[in-house]
Design a protein around this motif. Structure first.
Motif, PDB file in Angstrom:
ATOM      1  N   GLY A 181       0.761  -1.350   0.176  1.00 25.24           N
ATOM      2  CA  GLY A 181       0.249   0.182  -0.191  1.00 25.24           C
ATOM      3  C   GLY A 181       0.551   0.989  -0.151  1.00 25.24           C
ATOM      4  O   GLY A 181       0.557   2.387  -0.563  1.00 25.24           O
ATOM      5  N   LEU A 182       2.237   1.295   0.909  1.00 27.52           N
ATOM      6  CA  LEU A 182       3.091   2.417   0.989  1.00 27.52           C
ATOM      7  C   LEU A 182       3.279   2.796  -0.324  1.00 27.52           C
ATOM      8  O   LEU A 182       3.476   3.804  -0.673  1.00 27.52           O
ATOM      9  CB  LEU A 182       3.442   1.807   2.008  1.00 27.52           C
ATOM     10  CG  LEU A 182       3.008   1.890   3.209  1.00 27.52           C
ATOM     11  CD1 LEU A 182       4.316   2.243   4.234  1.00 27.52           C
ATOM     12  CD2 LEU A 182       2.553   3.735   3.752  1.00 27.52           C
ATOM     13  N   ALA A 187       3.960   5.647  -5.482  1.00 24.93           N
ATOM     14  CA  ALA A 187       3.264   5.515  -6.868  1.00 24.93           C
ATOM     15  C   ALA A 187       2.230   6.575  -7.735  1.00 24.93           C
ATOM     16  O   ALA A 187       2.206   7.117  -8.538  1.00 24.93           O
ATOM     17  CB  ALA A 187       3.097   4.050  -8.074  1.00 24.93           C
ATOM     18  N   TRP A 188       1.571   5.939  -7.171  1.00 28.47           N
ATOM     19  CA  TRP A 188       0.237   6.770  -7.583  1.00 28.47           C
ATOM     20  C   TRP A 188      -0.173   8.515  -7.107  1.00 28.47           C
ATOM     21  O   TRP A 188      -0.450   8.751  -8.020  1.00 28.47           O
ATOM     22  CB  TRP A 188      -1.319   6.104  -6.419  1.00 28.47           C
ATOM     23  CG  TRP A 188      -2.583   7.029  -6.971  1.00 28.47           C
ATOM     24  CD1 TRP A 188      -2.841   7.639  -5.380  1.00 28.47           C
ATOM     25  CD2 TRP A 188      -3.298   7.620  -7.593  1.00 28.47           C
ATOM     26  NE1 TRP A 188      -3.962   8.404  -6.378  1.00 28.47           N
ATOM     27  CE2 TRP A 188      -4.346   8.472  -7.249  1.00 28.47           C
ATOM     28  CE3 TRP A 188      -3.382   6.588  -9.099  1.00 28.47           C
ATOM     29  CZ2 TRP A 188      -5.267   8.655  -8.526  1.00 28.47           C
ATOM     30  CZ3 TRP A 188      -4.114   7.204 -10.113  1.00 28.47           C
ATOM     31  CH2 TRP A 188      -5.260   8.017  -9.529  1.00 28.47           C
ATOM     32  N   GLN A 189       0.237   8.713  -6.639  1.00 23.19           N
ATOM     33  CA  GLN A 189       0.836  10.431  -5.925  1.00 23.19           C
ATOM     34  C   GLN A 189       1.649  11.020  -7.280  1.00 23.19           C
ATOM     35  O   GLN A 189       1.852  11.709  -7.799  1.00 23.19           O
ATOM     36  CB  GLN A 189       1.240  10.615  -4.645  1.00 23.19           C
ATOM     37  CG  GLN A 189      -0.044  10.279  -3.899  1.00 23.19           C
ATOM     38  CD  GLN A 189      -0.744  11.302  -3.254  1.00 23.19           C
ATOM     39  OE1 GLN A 189      -0.805  12.296  -4.109  1.00 23.19           O
ATOM     40  NE2 GLN A 189      -2.269  11.490  -3.009  1.00 23.19           N
ATOM     41  N   TRP A 191       1.911   9.426 -10.085  1.00 24.10           N
ATOM     42  CA  TRP A 191       0.850   9.661 -11.717  1.00 24.10           C
ATOM     43  C   TRP A 191       0.052  10.704 -11.443  1.00 24.10           C
ATOM     44  O   TRP A 191      -0.113  12.184 -11.996  1.00 24.10           O
ATOM     45  CB  TRP A 191       0.873   8.727 -11.770  1.00 24.10           C
ATOM     46  CG  TRP A 191      -0.618   8.348 -12.394  1.00 24.10           C
ATOM     47  CD1 TRP A 191      -1.605   8.515 -12.232  1.00 24.10           C
ATOM     48  CD2 TRP A 191      -0.652   8.658 -14.404  1.00 24.10           C
ATOM     49  NE1 TRP A 191      -2.524   8.324 -13.585  1.00 24.10           N
ATOM     50  CE2 TRP A 191      -1.652   8.265 -14.912  1.00 24.10           C
ATOM     51  CE3 TRP A 191       0.768   8.697 -15.019  1.00 24.10           C
ATOM     52  CZ2 TRP A 191      -1.812   8.445 -16.169  1.00 24.10           C
ATOM     53  CZ3 TRP A 191       0.600   7.989 -16.221  1.00 24.10           C
ATOM     54  CH2 TRP A 191      -0.333   7.621 -16.871  1.00 24.10           C
ATOM     55  N   LYS A 192      -0.382  11.370  -9.731  1.00 22.57           N
ATOM     56  CA  LYS A 192      -1.434  12.021  -9.964  1.00 22.57           C
ATOM     57  C   LYS A 192      -0.810  13.834  -9.578  1.00 22.57           C
ATOM     58  O   LYS A 192      -1.678  14.321 -10.578  1.00 22.57           O
ATOM     59  CB  LYS A 192      -2.137  12.125  -8.652  1.00 22.57           C
ATOM     60  CG  LYS A 192      -3.551  12.803  -8.157  1.00 22.57           C
ATOM     61  CD  LYS A 192      -4.069  12.968  -6.958  1.00 22.57           C
ATOM     62  CE  LYS A 192      -5.237  13.481  -6.284  1.00 22.57           C
ATOM     63  NZ  LYS A 192      -5.943  12.837  -5.171  1.00 22.57           N
ATOM     64  N   ARG A 193       0.190  13.446  -9.943  1.00 28.27           N
ATOM     65  CA  ARG A 193       0.703  15.694  -9.452  1.00 28.27           C
ATOM     66  C   ARG A 193       1.871  15.443 -10.403  1.00 28.27           C
ATOM     67  O   ARG A 193       2.488  16.282 -10.603  1.00 28.27           O
ATOM     68  CB  ARG A 193       1.651  15.683  -8.019  1.00 28.27           C
ATOM     69  CG  ARG A 193       0.622  14.937  -7.052  1.00 28.27           C
ATOM     70  CD  ARG A 193       1.209  15.801  -5.709  1.00 28.27           C
ATOM     71  NE  ARG A 193       0.447  15.557  -4.645  1.00 28.27           N
ATOM     72  CZ  ARG A 193       1.175  15.560  -3.844  1.00 28.27           C
ATOM     73  NH1 ARG A 193       1.874  16.313  -2.930  1.00 28.27           N
ATOM     74  NH2 ARG A 193      -0.167  15.502  -2.407  1.00 28.27           N
ATOM     75  N   ARG A 194       2.172  14.181 -11.518  1.00 31.34           N
ATOM     76  CA  ARG A 194       2.912  14.265 -12.330  1.00 31.34           C
ATOM     77  C   ARG A 194       4.717  14.088 -11.811  1.00 31.34           C
ATOM     78  O   ARG A 194       5.152  15.225 -12.841  1.00 31.34           O
ATOM     79  CB  ARG A 194       2.524  15.456 -13.235  1.00 31.34           C
ATOM     80  CG  ARG A 194       1.564  15.902 -14.161  1.00 31.34           C
ATOM     81  CD  ARG A 194       1.319  14.532 -14.941  1.00 31.34           C
ATOM     82  NE  ARG A 194       0.097  14.280 -15.952  1.00 31.34           N
ATOM     83  CZ  ARG A 194      -0.884  13.449 -14.833  1.00 31.34           C
ATOM     84  NH1 ARG A 194      -0.685  12.050 -13.815  1.00 31.34           N
ATOM     85  NH2 ARG A 194      -2.187  13.618 -16.463  1.00 31.34           N
ATOM     86  N   VAL A 201      10.425   6.078  -8.853  1.00 31.13           N
ATOM     87  CA  VAL A 201      10.543   5.107  -7.284  1.00 31.13           C
ATOM     88  C   VAL A 201       9.794   4.198  -6.594  1.00 31.13           C
ATOM     89  O   VAL A 201      10.473   3.002  -6.420  1.00 31.13           O
ATOM     90  CB  VAL A 201      11.129   6.186  -6.558  1.00 31.13           C
ATOM     91  CG1 VAL A 201      11.194   5.717  -4.689  1.00 31.13           C
ATOM     92  CG2 VAL A 201      11.925   7.063  -6.661  1.00 31.13           C
ATOM     93  N   GLY A 202       8.266   4.317  -6.753  1.00 33.45           N
ATOM     94  CA  GLY A 202       7.579   4.001  -5.921  1.00 33.45           C
ATOM     95  C   GLY A 202       6.913   2.638  -6.906  1.00 33.45           C
ATOM     96  O   GLY A 202       6.780   1.542  -6.629  1.00 33.45           O
TER      97      GLY A 202
END
Length: 345
Positions: A181-182, A187-189, A191-194, A201-202
């Protein structure tokens, strides 16, 4: 209420006494209500149209100002009502603004701090007295965190303390889901924030966790956890050293925390790297044996319990150290490249 009109609100014929108009048959009261409603609607529509035109004029003025790189020609009423600010004191620099002298100082620090920190740490670990102090106060906590982080990526629960890390015997489903989850959240953040570095790294950590958790047997994962002590000492030490290159305005830069991280990182990295680099020609430098109150040392556990030979232990520790040193060298050269103009000036 306004007095009744002298004519019929509907047909305009002269008004007579009575509730109805003899010409069109409309009831005066109802006609007056309808007429008043229409007038109110007309006034509201006119007000909305005036507000729309004013807003469009303001947007057009703002577009023209932006195209001309000038301030907008209109001032909102609330802004115009504010008192004028006092003139700024001459010579004060806003936070985050970098003057030429500060840029030159930062460039010189990037040129000198990393080699100086590693050199001082090398001399310190070569001294018996200083090495003992470094081991107790700086490097041993990083060593134990290296064990714990390796265990977490392998799916085990682990609690680091000052001299020993307590690792669960079996893999923990909760820890596997928590680490996934971490890493996935990072990785999601990204992608979301470019933030593509965050994404890379994620994703890399997520792949590493999958390999360590599902690609290694229980014995291999346990062996990797013991190996992660000195290996994590060098990896985490290199990461702490890398914090010196955070951008200006970063929390670590503003509060001068990077200096403490550089000192701890240099001591941690050099403590592990110097020992294993020297072990290539002097096997006696390897801390084989039993630690009182703890058990077998990490190299003894790898050799006696998990069947690693001495050459393998030395090879992999040296490889980790060299890779970390190469990464630090690349970061150092990049820092010099970004500060080249200030260095020339």
């Amino acid at each position: 209420m306004s007095p009744p009109s002298a004519t019929c609100p509907r047909c305009g014929a002269p008004r007579v006494d009575g509730p109805e108009c003899p010409a069109c048959g409309v009831i005066y009261l109802r006609a007056e209500v309808r007429a008043a409603t229409r007038q109110a609607e007309a006034r509201d529509h006119e007000a909305r149209e005036a507000a729309r035109r004013e807003a469009e004029d303001q947007r057009q003025a703002l577009r023209e100002a932006l195209e001309a790189h000038a301030a907008p020609t209109f001032v909102p009423p609330l802004v115009a009502a504010r008192p004028a600010p006092e003139p700024a004191t001459e010579g004060i620099t806003l936070h985050g603004e970098e003057t030429g002298s500060e840029g030159a100082l930062e460039a010189r620090l990037r040129l000198a701090v990393l080699p100086a920190a590693l050199g001082i740490a090398f001399l310190a670990v070569g001294s018996a007295g200083f090495h003992g102090l470094l081991r107790v106060f700086l490097t041993m906590p990083v060593h134990e965190v290296g064990h714990a982080v390796t265990a977490w990526f392998c799916g085990f629960s682990a609690t680091p303390t000052l001299w020993v890390t307590h690792v669960s015997e079996d893999r923990s489903t909760f820890m596997i889901l928590l680490m996934a989850g971490l890493c996935g959240a990072l990785a999601w953040q990204g992608w979301k924030r470019r933030r593509w570095a965050w994404l890379g790294v994620g994703a890399g950590l997520l792949v590493a966790q999958g390999v360590c958790t599902f690609g290694l047997t229980h014995a291999q994962a346990k062996a990797l956890t013991f190996f992660g002590g000195d290996a994590g000492l060098m990896v985490l030490g290199a990461l702490l050293l890398a914090t010196f290159y955070v951008p200006r305005g970063h929390y670590l830069h503003r509060h001068q925390l990077r200096w403490g991280f550089v000192a701890m990182g240099a001591a941690a990295f050099m403590d592990g790297f110097e020992q294993w680099w020297a072990a290539r020609t002097d096997v006696d430098r390897i801390p084989f044996g039993r630690i009182e109150g703890v058990g077998l040392s990490d190299p003894s556990t790898l050799v006696d319990v998990y069947g690693w030979n001495v050459s393998r232990v030395i090879h992999w520790n040296v490889t980790v150290g060299v890779v970390c040193l190469m990464a630090l060298g690349a970061l150092y050269l990049r820092g010099l490249w970004t500060a080249r103009d200030a260095l020339r000036g």
